[in-house]
Design a protein around this motif. Structure first.
Motif, PDB file in Angstrom:
ATOM      1  N   PHE A 231       0.997  -1.309   0.165  1.00  0.00           N
ATOM      2  CA  PHE A 231       0.093   0.306  -0.023  1.00  0.00           C
ATOM      3  C   PHE A 231       0.736   1.093  -0.015  1.00  0.00           C
ATOM      4  N   SER A 232       1.828   1.339   0.826  1.00  0.00           N
ATOM      5  CA  SER A 232       2.955   2.346   0.780  1.00  0.00           C
ATOM      6  C   SER A 232       3.220   2.660  -0.497  1.00  0.00           C
ATOM      7  N   ASP A 233       3.810   1.554  -1.130  1.00  0.00           N
ATOM      8  CA  ASP A 233       4.463   1.566  -2.529  1.00  0.00           C
ATOM      9  C   ASP A 233       3.397   2.130  -3.672  1.00  0.00           C
ATOM     10  N   MET A 234       2.277   1.788  -3.436  1.00  0.00           N
ATOM     11  CA  MET A 234       1.102   2.118  -4.298  1.00  0.00           C
ATOM     12  C   MET A 234       0.945   3.760  -4.130  1.00  0.00           C
ATOM     13  N   GLN A 235       0.955   4.235  -2.937  1.00  0.00           N
ATOM     14  CA  GLN A 235       0.741   5.749  -2.429  1.00  0.00           C
ATOM     15  C   GLN A 235       1.984   6.482  -3.299  1.00  0.00           C
ATOM     16  N   GLU A 236       3.163   5.933  -2.904  1.00  0.00           N
ATOM     17  CA  GLU A 236       4.372   6.583  -3.700  1.00  0.00           C
ATOM     18  C   GLU A 236       4.088   6.752  -5.341  1.00  0.00           C
ATOM     19  N   PHE A 237       3.490   5.436  -5.764  1.00  0.00           N
ATOM     20  CA  PHE A 237       3.323   5.437  -7.303  1.00  0.00           C
ATOM     21  C   PHE A 237       2.139   6.326  -7.720  1.00  0.00           C
ATOM     22  N   GLY A 238       1.188   6.440  -7.005  1.00  0.00           N
ATOM     23  CA  GLY A 238       0.151   7.151  -7.272  1.00  0.00           C
ATOM     24  C   GLY A 238      -1.158   6.644  -7.641  1.00  0.00           C
ATOM     25  N   SER A 239      -1.086   5.305  -7.707  1.00  0.00           N
ATOM     26  CA  SER A 239      -2.628   4.375  -7.812  1.00  0.00           C
ATOM     27  C   SER A 239      -2.482   2.886  -7.463  1.00  0.00           C
ATOM     28  N   TYR A 240      -3.207   2.280  -7.573  1.00  0.00           N
ATOM     29  CA  TYR A 240      -3.517   0.900  -7.440  1.00  0.00           C
ATOM     30  C   TYR A 240      -2.893   0.149  -8.524  1.00  0.00           C
ATOM     31  N   ASN A 241      -1.985  -0.865  -8.321  1.00  0.00           N
ATOM     32  CA  ASN A 241      -1.229  -1.497  -9.265  1.00  0.00           C
ATOM     33  C   ASN A 241      -1.082  -2.955  -9.062  1.00  0.00           C
ATOM     34  N   PHE A 242      -1.952  -3.503  -8.341  1.00  0.00           N
ATOM     35  CA  PHE A 242      -2.057  -4.932  -7.961  1.00  0.00           C
ATOM     36  C   PHE A 242      -3.105  -5.681  -9.025  1.00  0.00           C
ATOM     37  N   TYR A 243      -3.522  -7.060  -8.568  1.00  0.00           N
ATOM     38  CA  TYR A 243      -4.322  -7.570  -9.576  1.00  0.00           C
ATOM     39  C   TYR A 243      -5.673  -6.907  -9.820  1.00  0.00           C
ATOM     40  N   ARG A 244      -6.039  -7.135 -11.035  1.00  0.00           N
ATOM     41  CA  ARG A 244      -7.495  -6.582 -11.321  1.00  0.00           C
ATOM     42  C   ARG A 244      -8.208  -7.368 -12.092  1.00  0.00           C
ATOM     43  N   VAL A 245      -9.516  -7.294 -11.916  1.00  0.00           N
ATOM     44  CA  VAL A 245     -10.198  -8.234 -13.119  1.00  0.00           C
ATOM     45  C   VAL A 245     -11.225  -7.265 -13.971  1.00  0.00           C
ATOM     46  N   GLY A 246     -11.433  -7.670 -15.313  1.00  0.00           N
ATOM     47  CA  GLY A 246     -12.266  -6.768 -16.184  1.00  0.00           C
ATOM     48  C   GLY A 246     -13.334  -7.665 -16.829  1.00  0.00           C
ATOM     49  N   ILE A 247     -14.657  -7.342 -16.820  1.00  0.00           N
ATOM     50  CA  ILE A 247     -15.516  -8.350 -17.779  1.00  0.00           C
ATOM     51  C   ILE A 247     -16.503  -7.394 -18.258  1.00  0.00           C
ATOM     52  N   THR A 248     -16.531  -7.599 -19.595  1.00  0.00           N
ATOM     53  CA  THR A 248     -17.378  -6.729 -20.516  1.00  0.00           C
ATOM     54  C   THR A 248     -18.821  -6.902 -20.235  1.00  0.00           C
ATOM     55  N   PRO A 249     -19.579  -6.013 -20.604  1.00  0.00           N
ATOM     56  CA  PRO A 249     -21.078  -6.253 -20.486  1.00  0.00           C
ATOM     57  C   PRO A 249     -21.969  -7.228 -20.958  1.00  0.00           C
ATOM     58  N   ASP A 250     -20.995  -7.895 -22.009  1.00  0.00           N
ATOM     59  CA  ASP A 250     -21.663  -9.185 -22.675  1.00  0.00           C
ATOM     60  C   ASP A 250     -20.925 -10.444 -22.151  1.00  0.00           C
ATOM     61  N   GLY A 251     -20.248 -10.348 -20.982  1.00  0.00           N
ATOM     62  CA  GLY A 251     -19.710 -11.603 -20.357  1.00  0.00           C
ATOM     63  C   GLY A 251     -18.474 -12.056 -20.770  1.00  0.00           C
ATOM     64  N   GLN A 252     -17.589 -11.257 -21.485  1.00  0.00           N
ATOM     65  CA  GLN A 252     -16.162 -11.655 -21.887  1.00  0.00           C
ATOM     66  C   GLN A 252     -15.391 -11.148 -20.636  1.00  0.00           C
ATOM     67  N   TRP A 253     -14.278 -12.369 -20.402  1.00  0.00           N
ATOM     68  CA  TRP A 253     -13.382 -12.196 -19.432  1.00  0.00           C
ATOM     69  C   TRP A 253     -12.226 -11.323 -20.125  1.00  0.00           C
ATOM     70  N   LYS A 254     -12.100  -9.938 -19.902  1.00  0.00           N
ATOM     71  CA  LYS A 254     -11.150  -9.223 -20.769  1.00  0.00           C
ATOM     72  C   LYS A 254      -9.836  -9.186 -20.257  1.00  0.00           C
ATOM     73  N   PHE A 255      -9.709  -9.358 -18.852  1.00  0.00           N
ATOM     74  CA  PHE A 255      -8.268  -9.177 -18.435  1.00  0.00           C
ATOM     75  C   PHE A 255      -8.293  -9.635 -16.921  1.00  0.00           C
ATOM     76  N   PHE A 256      -7.172 -10.156 -16.413  1.00  0.00           N
ATOM     77  CA  PHE A 256      -6.777 -10.633 -15.087  1.00  0.00           C
ATOM     78  C   PHE A 256      -5.254 -10.215 -14.987  1.00  0.00           C
ATOM     79  N   VAL A 257      -4.965  -9.092 -14.619  1.00  0.00           N
ATOM     80  CA  VAL A 257      -3.413  -8.476 -14.619  1.00  0.00           C
ATOM     81  C   VAL A 257      -3.058  -7.587 -13.651  1.00  0.00           C
ATOM     82  N   THR A 258      -1.717  -7.807 -13.410  1.00  0.00           N
ATOM     83  CA  THR A 258      -1.066  -6.944 -12.365  1.00  0.00           C
ATOM     84  C   THR A 258      -0.029  -5.969 -12.717  1.00  0.00           C
TER      85      THR A 258
END
Length: 260
Positions: A231-258
């Motif tokens: 969390f301290s590193d993220m504050q220095e970086f300026g934003s959250y940069n750990f794993y995140r998931v994205g799903i489109t409205p039609d149900g496609q699993w778009k990304f799971f990245v860090t």
């Protein structure tokens, strides 16, 4: 000797006459005073001539009535009323970041999955079930293929998505990555890019919310996913940069990245 006496008288008479003539001449011709060498140049009665150097200095300068007087150009005013100021040639106008001045729209954090489309709810449920099983291979059919393949790394790789996720895990079976995936999908989410090709539902909401605006309860929720050091590193970086998931409205699993 009479002739000799007469000759002497004649000689004396001549001397007397000469003396009288000399005196008369002296009275008629005025005696001129002696002059120094520097004064010999100018004879009395003559107009003295000035040296060439002094003559040049004394010569009057002819004025050219047609020539304009030399004037320095007056600088243009910084601001001209009623006129548009043009940037100097060869210089690009300063670029201002209008977006930086715009106030950020508050992010709406969602916890009720029923507010997402049915296709999004179904894909999320399938991912949760596969991750909870402890078998990373169950993710393979959900990760797609070709143009619909889920992005699992910000760096291009020739490996398949399952192999890439195993390589990111702290264990050889990918169990750690599955646990992280479950934790991420257990948080609140946000709906971004409405009405655009990038419209998506994103977990966790920290990925779209400024860290400085997190409330104490939200920080607790974040620290269930990352460590205090992260969390301290993220504050220095300026934003959250750990794993995140994205799903489109039609149900496609778009990304799971860090990463960033």
């Amino acid at each position: 000797m009479q002739t000799s006496a007469d000759g002497k008288k004649l000689f004396r008479s001549s001397l007397i006459v000469l003396s009288v003539l000399a005196g008369t001449t002296a009275l008629v011709v005025p005696v001129r005073p002696a002059f120094a060498l520097s004064e010999l140049k100018h004879q009395p009665g003559e107009t003295p001539q000035k040296p060439a150097e002094e003559a040049d200095k004394a010569a009057p300068v002819e004025k050219n009535e047609d020539a304009s007087p030399l004037e320095l150009p007056i600088p243009d005013p910084l601001i001209r009323k009623g006129e548009t100021v043009t940037e100097p040639a060869g210089e690009e106008p300063a670029v201002t970041d209008d977006k930086a001045d715009e106030p950020q729209t508050p992010v709406e954090v969602l916890y009720d999955i029923n507010k997402a489309p049915e296709a999004v709810r179904r894909m999320r449920q399938l991912i949760v079930e596969a991750a909870a099983s402890g078998d990373i291979e169950r993710l393979r059919p959900l990760l797609g293929k070709g143009v619909t393949e889920t992005q699992v790394s910000i760096v291009e790789s020739d490996e398949g998505p399952v192999e890439t996720l195993k390589g990111q895990s702290g264990d050889s079976d990918g169990i750690e990555v599955l646990a992280i995936l479950l934790d991420v999908l257990a948080t609140g989410f946000v709906h971004v890019g409405q009405g655009t090709p990038d419209e998506m539902y994103v977990w966790p909401y920290f990925a779209e919310k400024p860290l400085a605006s997190l409330t104490p309860p939200e920080k607790v929720e974040l620290l269930r996913i990352v460590t205090a050091g992260d969390f301290s590193d993220m504050q220095e970086f300026g934003s959250y940069n750990f794993y995140r998931v994205g799903i489109t409205p039609d149900g496609q699993w778009k990304f799971f990245v860090t990463g960033d």
